[in-house]
Design a protein around this motif. Structure first.
Motif, PDB file in Angstrom:
ATOM      1  N   SER A  41      11.471  12.119 -37.251  1.00 21.36           N
ATOM      2  CA  SER A  41      11.815  13.109 -38.272  1.00 21.36           C
ATOM      3  C   SER A  41      10.710  13.311 -39.300  1.00 21.36           C
ATOM      4  CB  SER A  41      13.112  12.701 -38.981  1.00 21.36           C
ATOM      5  OG  SER A  41      12.994  11.408 -39.538  1.00 21.36           O
ATOM      6  N   ASP A  42       9.743  12.378 -39.386  1.00 20.31           N
ATOM      7  CA  ASP A  42       8.621  12.569 -40.309  1.00 20.31           C
ATOM      8  C   ASP A  42       7.585  13.548 -39.761  1.00 20.31           C
ATOM      9  OD1 ASP A  42       7.389  11.134 -38.306  1.00 20.31           O
ATOM     10  OD2 ASP A  42       6.876   9.400 -39.547  1.00 20.31           O
ATOM     11  N   ARG A  43       7.808  14.032 -38.506  1.00 23.23           N
ATOM     12  CA  ARG A  43       6.956  15.024 -37.852  1.00 23.23           C
ATOM     13  C   ARG A  43       5.544  14.513 -37.565  1.00 23.23           C
ATOM     14  NH1 ARG A  43       9.639  19.660 -37.566  1.00 23.23           N
ATOM     15  NH2 ARG A  43       7.796  20.832 -36.954  1.00 23.23           N
ATOM     16  N   GLN A  44       5.373  13.209 -37.579  1.00 21.17           N
ATOM     17  CA  GLN A  44       4.104  12.598 -37.170  1.00 21.17           C
ATOM     18  C   GLN A  44       4.178  12.260 -35.682  1.00 21.17           C
ATOM     19  OE1 GLN A  44       1.310  12.126 -39.224  1.00 21.17           O
ATOM     20  NE2 GLN A  44       2.536  13.405 -40.600  1.00 21.17           N
ATOM     21  N   GLU A  45       3.068  12.425 -34.975  1.00 18.44           N
ATOM     22  CA  GLU A  45       3.032  12.103 -33.551  1.00 18.44           C
ATOM     23  C   GLU A  45       2.473  10.700 -33.343  1.00 18.44           C
ATOM     24  OE1 GLU A  45       1.138  14.959 -31.112  1.00 18.44           O
ATOM     25  OE2 GLU A  45       2.366  16.637 -31.804  1.00 18.44           O
ATOM     26  N   TYR A  46       3.079   9.963 -32.399  1.00 15.48           N
ATOM     27  CA  TYR A  46       2.663   8.597 -32.097  1.00 15.48           C
ATOM     28  C   TYR A  46       2.550   8.434 -30.578  1.00 15.48           C
ATOM     29  CZ  TYR A  46       4.670   7.967 -36.788  1.00 15.48           C
ATOM     30  OH  TYR A  46       4.986   8.089 -38.112  1.00 15.48           O
ATOM     31  N   PRO A  47       1.632   7.590 -30.119  1.00 16.65           N
ATOM     32  CA  PRO A  47       1.517   7.341 -28.673  1.00 16.65           C
ATOM     33  C   PRO A  47       2.615   6.403 -28.190  1.00 16.65           C
ATOM     34  CG  PRO A  47      -0.080   6.016 -29.857  1.00 16.65           C
ATOM     35  CD  PRO A  47       0.586   6.890 -30.888  1.00 16.65           C
ATOM     36  N   CYS A  48       2.934   6.495 -26.889  1.00 18.12           N
ATOM     37  CA  CYS A  48       3.949   5.615 -26.318  1.00 18.12           C
ATOM     38  C   CYS A  48       3.720   5.488 -24.818  1.00 18.12           C
ATOM     39  CB  CYS A  48       5.354   6.143 -26.593  1.00 18.12           C
ATOM     40  SG  CYS A  48       5.701   7.745 -25.800  1.00 18.12           S
ATOM     41  N   GLN A  49       4.457   4.555 -24.203  1.00 16.02           N
ATOM     42  CA  GLN A  49       4.476   4.410 -22.751  1.00 16.02           C
ATOM     43  C   GLN A  49       5.877   3.995 -22.334  1.00 16.02           C
ATOM     44  OE1 GLN A  49       1.258   2.187 -21.039  1.00 16.02           O
ATOM     45  NE2 GLN A  49       2.264   1.897 -19.081  1.00 16.02           N
ATOM     46  N   THR A  50       6.362   4.570 -21.238  1.00 19.28           N
ATOM     47  CA  THR A  50       7.698   4.223 -20.781  1.00 19.28           C
ATOM     48  C   THR A  50       7.705   2.860 -20.092  1.00 19.28           C
ATOM     49  OG1 THR A  50       7.409   5.315 -18.645  1.00 19.28           O
ATOM     50  CG2 THR A  50       8.285   6.652 -20.438  1.00 19.28           C
ATOM     51  N   VAL A  51       8.835   2.179 -20.218  1.00 21.13           N
ATOM     52  CA  VAL A  51       9.082   0.933 -19.484  1.00 21.13           C
ATOM     53  C   VAL A  51       9.992   1.231 -18.307  1.00 21.13           C
ATOM     54  CG1 VAL A  51      10.009  -1.405 -19.615  1.00 21.13           C
ATOM     55  CG2 VAL A  51       8.804  -0.417 -21.590  1.00 21.13           C
ATOM     56  N   ASP A  52      11.080   1.917 -18.571  1.00 24.21           N
ATOM     57  CA  ASP A  52      11.963   2.409 -17.521  1.00 24.21           C
ATOM     58  C   ASP A  52      12.671   3.655 -18.030  1.00 24.21           C
ATOM     59  OD1 ASP A  52      14.216   1.515 -19.060  1.00 24.21           O
ATOM     60  OD2 ASP A  52      13.962  -0.474 -18.202  1.00 24.21           O
ATOM     61  N   MET A  53      13.283   4.386 -17.088  1.00 22.25           N
ATOM     62  CA  MET A  53      13.850   5.675 -17.475  1.00 22.25           C
ATOM     63  C   MET A  53      14.950   6.070 -16.510  1.00 22.25           C
ATOM     64  SD  MET A  53      11.773   9.229 -18.123  1.00 22.25           S
ATOM     65  CE  MET A  53      12.615  10.674 -18.791  1.00 22.25           C
ATOM     66  N   SER A  54      15.938   6.780 -17.022  1.00 19.06           N
ATOM     67  CA  SER A  54      16.979   7.404 -16.214  1.00 19.06           C
ATOM     68  C   SER A  54      17.177   8.810 -16.770  1.00 19.06           C
ATOM     69  CB  SER A  54      18.287   6.600 -16.313  1.00 19.06           C
ATOM     70  OG  SER A  54      18.948   6.883 -17.535  1.00 19.06           O
ATOM     71  N   PRO A  55      17.971   9.652 -16.100  1.00 23.28           N
ATOM     72  CA  PRO A  55      18.211  10.990 -16.660  1.00 23.28           C
ATOM     73  C   PRO A  55      18.882  10.971 -18.031  1.00 23.28           C
ATOM     74  CG  PRO A  55      18.772  10.957 -14.342  1.00 23.28           C
ATOM     75  CD  PRO A  55      18.524   9.531 -14.732  1.00 23.28           C
ATOM     76  N   GLY A  56      19.516   9.849 -18.383  1.00 28.16           N
ATOM     77  CA  GLY A  56      20.216   9.792 -19.659  1.00 28.16           C
ATOM     78  C   GLY A  56      19.569   8.933 -20.717  1.00 28.16           C
ATOM     79  N   GLY A  57      18.478   8.240 -20.389  1.00 26.78           N
ATOM     80  CA  GLY A  57      17.856   7.363 -21.376  1.00 26.78           C
ATOM     81  C   GLY A  57      16.469   6.923 -20.960  1.00 26.78           C
ATOM     82  N   VAL A  58      15.695   6.474 -21.931  1.00 27.82           N
ATOM     83  CA  VAL A  58      14.346   5.992 -21.646  1.00 27.82           C
ATOM     84  C   VAL A  58      14.013   4.866 -22.624  1.00 27.82           C
ATOM     85  CG1 VAL A  58      13.338   7.788 -23.133  1.00 27.82           C
ATOM     86  CG2 VAL A  58      11.915   6.654 -21.432  1.00 27.82           C
ATOM     87  N   ARG A  59      13.320   3.851 -22.108  1.00 33.44           N
ATOM     88  CA  ARG A  59      12.853   2.748 -22.955  1.00 33.44           C
ATOM     89  C   ARG A  59      11.355   2.900 -23.127  1.00 33.44           C
ATOM     90  NH1 ARG A  59      12.423  -3.255 -21.767  1.00 33.44           N
ATOM     91  NH2 ARG A  59      13.101  -2.717 -19.664  1.00 33.44           N
ATOM     92  N   LEU A  60      10.900   2.896 -24.385  1.00 33.18           N
ATOM     93  CA  LEU A  60       9.504   3.130 -24.713  1.00 33.18           C
ATOM     94  C   LEU A  60       8.866   1.896 -25.342  1.00 33.18           C
ATOM     95  CD1 LEU A  60       9.739   6.618 -26.487  1.00 33.18           C
ATOM     96  CD2 LEU A  60       9.160   6.192 -24.089  1.00 33.18           C
TER      97      LEU A  60
END
Length: 211
Positions: A41-60
């Motif tokens: 919500s602060d509108r700042q961009e940050y880098p990330c990488q996924t650990v695992d993902m499904s159509p309903g959720g993602v762990r970063l």
């Protein structure tokens, strides 16, 4: 991140934890490492990488976690733009509950299946970024010498665009598409492809995009 966790309301935390647990029951998670960026919500961009993902959720895996319940916009390579809310804060990142239509979830499921089987089946690389067709398709190409060429945008990704236009431009020549600096990376019959000098912001990447 520990200080942020200390500010989370217990009721809110339990609510999103239950939602995340329900998501895990509904969707099979795929262990996949995708690079990306996200915006809180602060509108700042940050880098990330996924650990695992499904159509309903993602762990970063990421450095800034925000707060439980906070809106988050994520751009991931191969998957594109997704939105959701922070469901849990983790020692090295966040778990996100994805907010998406049924059609978008089906698309994510197909992309995850492709990613999971790509190496095993020897499938070719897909385009790096999701592409959209903007409603405002007319654009002007401004060349290095100041000449302007009328063009029509075929589609756009965060990293570049395909354009229909008359004439040919040398590869690697600099152009400005609307107000967006770019360079020519490919030519095809009736047009060309450009790569933006800087990637577009995921927050403005939709059909209403104006270059």
């Amino acid at each position: 991140m520990a200080s942020v966790m200390g500010q989370v309301a217990p009721t809110s935390g339990r609510l999103f934890a239950r939602q995340a647990a329900a998501d895990q029951r509904r969707h099979r998670r795929v262990a996949v490492a995708l690079l990306g960026r996200y915006m809180l919500s602060d509108r700042q961009e940050y880098p990330c990488q996924t650990v695992d993902m499904s159509p309903g959720g993602v762990r970063l895996t990421c450095a800034v976690g925000g707060a439980v319940g906070e809106r988050i916009v994520i751009y991931l390579e191969h998957v594109g733009r997704i939105e959701g809310k922070v469901a849990r804060l983790l020692p090295d990142g966040v778990a996100v509950a994805v907010s998406a239509t049924a059609r978008k979830r089906d698309k994510i499921a197909s992309q995850l299946t492709w990613l999971a089987n790509r190496a095993e089946l020897g499938l070719p690389e897909d385009r790096r970024h999701e592409r959209v067709v903007p409603r405002q398709a007319l654009a002007t190409l401004r060349l290095e010498g100041g000449q302007e060429v009328a063009a029509r945008i075929i589609d756009v990704s965060l990293s570049g665009a395909a354009l229909a236009c008359e004439g040919e431009l040398p590869l690697d020549s600099s152009v400005v598409v609307g107000r967006t600096p770019a360079r020519v990376v490919r030519q095809f019959k009736g047009g060309l492809a450009v790569e933006f000098r800087l990637p577009l912001s995921p927050d403005r990447f939709d059909e209403n995009l104006v270059l």
